[in-house]
Design a protein around this motif. Structure first.
Motif, PDB file in Angstrom:
ATOM      1  N   ILE A 152      -0.497   1.047 -10.973  1.00 33.75           N
ATOM      2  CA  ILE A 152      -1.041   2.398 -10.874  1.00 33.75           C
ATOM      3  C   ILE A 152      -0.287   3.243 -11.886  1.00 33.75           C
ATOM      4  CG2 ILE A 152      -1.702   4.252  -9.325  1.00 33.75           C
ATOM      5  CD1 ILE A 152      -2.552   1.336  -8.486  1.00 33.75           C
ATOM      6  N   VAL A 176      -7.696   8.473 -10.925  1.00 32.28           N
ATOM      7  CA  VAL A 176      -6.597   7.526 -10.795  1.00 32.28           C
ATOM      8  C   VAL A 176      -6.744   6.460 -11.872  1.00 32.28           C
ATOM      9  CG1 VAL A 176      -7.848   6.251  -8.994  1.00 32.28           C
ATOM     10  CG2 VAL A 176      -5.368   5.964  -9.248  1.00 32.28           C
ATOM     11  N   ASN A 224       0.830  -1.194   0.000  1.00 32.45           N
ATOM     12  CA  ASN A 224       0.000   0.000   0.000  1.00 32.45           C
ATOM     13  C   ASN A 224       0.865   1.245   0.000  1.00 32.45           C
ATOM     14  OD1 ASN A 224      -2.583   1.654   1.072  1.00 32.45           O
ATOM     15  ND2 ASN A 224      -0.877   2.094   2.460  1.00 32.45           N
ATOM     16  N   VAL A 279      -8.808   1.485  -3.985  1.00 31.67           N
ATOM     17  CA  VAL A 279      -8.465   2.892  -3.762  1.00 31.67           C
ATOM     18  C   VAL A 279      -9.487   3.449  -2.781  1.00 31.67           C
ATOM     19  CG1 VAL A 279      -8.318   5.192  -4.784  1.00 31.67           C
ATOM     20  CG2 VAL A 279      -7.343   3.235  -5.987  1.00 31.67           C
ATOM     21  N   VAL A 307      -5.530   2.895 -13.417  1.00 31.19           N
ATOM     22  CA  VAL A 307      -4.987   1.649 -12.887  1.00 31.19           C
ATOM     23  C   VAL A 307      -5.161   0.520 -13.893  1.00 31.19           C
ATOM     24  CG1 VAL A 307      -5.557   2.370 -10.531  1.00 31.19           C
ATOM     25  CG2 VAL A 307      -7.165   0.910 -11.789  1.00 31.19           C
ATOM     26  N   ILE A 367      -3.895   3.584  -1.718  1.00 34.37           N
ATOM     27  CA  ILE A 367      -3.938   2.736  -2.907  1.00 34.37           C
ATOM     28  C   ILE A 367      -3.258   1.426  -2.530  1.00 34.37           C
ATOM     29  CG2 ILE A 367      -3.300   2.487  -5.327  1.00 34.37           C
ATOM     30  CD1 ILE A 367      -3.111   5.523  -5.512  1.00 34.37           C
TER      31      ILE A 367
END
Length: 259
Positions: free
Chosen positions: A251, A122, A77, A136, A124, A233
Motif C-alpha cells: 500500500i 488508494v 489487515n 480494499v 497499491v 485494507i
C-alpha cells in the motif's frame, strides 16, 4: 473500450492522508488487527513492514489462521475503526460469515476515520503469490444499528487474476445484513500491470457509488450506504500453505475526503 474519466478529487486538502513513511503505523488512523473481536489477538494481528516505500503487508509462514474454524485462512489487515459487543454476543463490525460469529475478544469502540459519504484514492501494488488476495473494503461500523452492515467493495484482486498487462478485480456492493441494500458485485478487467503502483477510487453518497481505477470509471452502482464506514485494507492467504514466504502486497498512499 474507452472508459469515462473520474471526477477530479476535491480541491481542498484531504481529511485523511497517509504515505506510510513514518517509523510506525499511525495509531490515530489505524488498527493493525483484522476484526479482532471475532477471534484472539495473536490470530488477528497484522504482519507488515514500513520500509520507506509504503506499507508492505505480509503473510508469514508461522502466522496462525484467523480463526481455527476458518483454516486455511490467514490475513494481515489494517482498519480505521472497530466495534464489538460483549463476550459471547453476535454484535460487532462486519458480521460477514453466516456460521455463528460470536465475540471472543471484546474491545472499546474506536472510530478513527469513518465517513458516511465521500471519496478515497488508494495506491497499491497487488500480490502475485499463489493463493493470496489483496482487498480494499468500506464496511459499516454497526455501532449505531446492526442493519448498518453494508459494504462497498472497492476491489478484490486474486493473485491469479494478475496477468502482466491486465488485471481482473471484483468490485461492487455487498448488503450483508442491511435489507435496504441488495448485493451487486461485478468483475472488471483493467489494462495495467497490477504489480506496479496503481490507484483505485471509490466515491459514494446520495447519488450512488462510483468505482474507478487509474482515473477512469470502471463501475457505477445506483445504491450506496449512508452510515459510518470503516476502511479495511487486507492481504489474505486463502489457498493453504505453500513453499514461498512471505506473501506480500504493498500500500503506497491513501487519500480520503468526507463529503
Amino acid at each position: 473500450m474507452t472508459r469515462e474519466a473520474l471526477p477530479a478529487p476535491p480541491s481542498r486538502a484531504p481529511d485523511l492522508a497517509d504515505d506510510f513513511t513514518g517509523p510506525d503505523l499511525r495509531e490515530d488512523v489505524w488498527i493493525d488487527h483484522y476484526l479482532p473481536h471475532w477471534t484472539t489477538p495473536s490470530r488477528s494481528r497484522a504482519r507488515y513492514d514500513l520500509d520507506g516505500d509504503g506499507l508492505r503487508l505480509r503473510i508469514d509462514e508461522d502466522q496462525p489462521d484467523w480463526r481455527p474454524e476458518d483454516a486455511p485462512l490467514r490475513v494481515s489487515n489494517i482498519q480505521t475503526g472497530n466495534f464489538s459487543g460483549a463476550a459471547g454476543e453476535d454484535r460487532g463490525t462486519h458480521r460477514h460469515r453466516p456460521d455463528g460469529l460470536t465475540v471472543r475478544s471484546p474491545g472499546e469502540t474506536r472510530l478513527l476515520w469513518t465517513p458516511s459519504a465521500g471519496r478515497i484514492d488508494v495506491t497499491v501494488s497487488a500480490a502475485t503469490d499463489p493463493g493470496s488476495m489483496l482487498a480494499v473494503w468500506l464496511v459499516g461500523s454497526e455501532h449505531l444499528d446492526p442493519r448498518d452492515s453494508g459494504e462497498i467493495c472497492v476491489f478484490e484482486i486474486d493473485a491469479e487474476a494478475v496477468r502482466g498487462s491486465e488485471v481482473t478485480a471484483r468490485t461492487g456492493i455487498k448488503a450483508h445484513h442491511d435489507d435496504r441494500l441488495r448485493t451487486d458485485m461485478t468483475e472488471v478487467t483493467v489494462p495495467l500491470d497490477a504489480t506496479r503502483p496503481h490507484t483505485w477510487t471509490a466515491i459514494w453518497g446520495p447519488a450512488g457509488t462510483v468505482i474507478g481505477c487509474e482515473g477512469r470509471v470502471v463501475a457505477r452502482f445506483a445504491q450506496a450506504t449512508d452510515y459510518p464506514l470503516i476502511l479495511m485494507i487486507d492481504l489474505f492467504e486463502t489457498g493453504g500453505r505453500s513453499h514461498t514466504y512471505p506473501k506480500t502486497a504493498r500500500i503506497h498512499t491513501l487519500r480520503g475526503w468526507h463529503a
